[in-house]
Motif scaffolding. Structure first.
Motif, PDB file in Angstrom:
ATOM      1  N   PRO A  40      -0.883  -5.556  -2.193  1.00 46.89           N
ATOM      2  CA  PRO A  40       0.417  -6.134  -2.554  1.00 46.89           C
ATOM      3  C   PRO A  40       0.973  -5.591  -3.867  1.00 46.89           C
ATOM      4  O   PRO A  40       2.183  -5.579  -4.068  1.00 46.89           O
ATOM      5  CB  PRO A  40       0.141  -7.633  -2.637  1.00 46.89           C
ATOM      6  CG  PRO A  40      -1.324  -7.764  -2.808  1.00 46.89           C
ATOM      7  CD  PRO A  40      -1.938  -6.568  -2.154  1.00 46.89           C
ATOM      8  N   ALA A  44       4.713  -4.244  -4.267  1.00 44.09           N
ATOM      9  CA  ALA A  44       5.636  -4.832  -5.237  1.00 44.09           C
ATOM     10  C   ALA A  44       6.208  -3.769  -6.168  1.00 44.09           C
ATOM     11  O   ALA A  44       7.410  -3.785  -6.486  1.00 44.09           O
ATOM     12  CB  ALA A  44       4.919  -5.913  -6.046  1.00 44.09           C
ATOM     13  N   GLY A  48      10.093  -2.909  -6.110  1.00 45.07           N
ATOM     14  CA  GLY A  48      10.817  -3.137  -7.360  1.00 45.07           C
ATOM     15  C   GLY A  48      11.543  -1.897  -7.838  1.00 45.07           C
ATOM     16  O   GLY A  48      12.693  -1.949  -8.274  1.00 45.07           O
TER      17      GLY A  48
END
Length: 84
Positions: A40, A44, A48
């Motif tokens: 994860p 992320a 992002g």
């Protein structure tokens, strides 16, 4: 020939940008090449960075204020084209 010194703040910002960009590329390549091992955190970081790329450039602060011309002013419906 005059040598100009680059301020320390500029060098720090460039180094930080290269580090952050390198982390983003690492996350994206890890997601593409070994998706089973990517976690994860990689997702992320990749999401992002991609989300930041969607931020329009024109919302960034400008060094000098922009002036609007008369062409940008909205005319009232009853106003003519020539001043009276």
């Amino acid at each position: 020939m005059v040598r100009r010194r680059v301020p320390l703040v500029t060098l720090t910002l460039i180094a930080a940008g290269l580090v952050v960009g390198g982390l983003w590329w690492w996350a994206v390549l890890r997601l593409l090449l070994v998706p089973g091992e990517a976690g994860p955190v990689e997702g992320a970081v990749a999401a992002g960075g991609w989300g930041l790329s969607l931020l329009p450039v024109h919302v960034a602060a400008s060094a000098r204020p922009q002036r609007f011309t008369r062409a940008w002013r909205r005319r009232r419906s009853g106003a003519g084209s020539a001043p009276s």
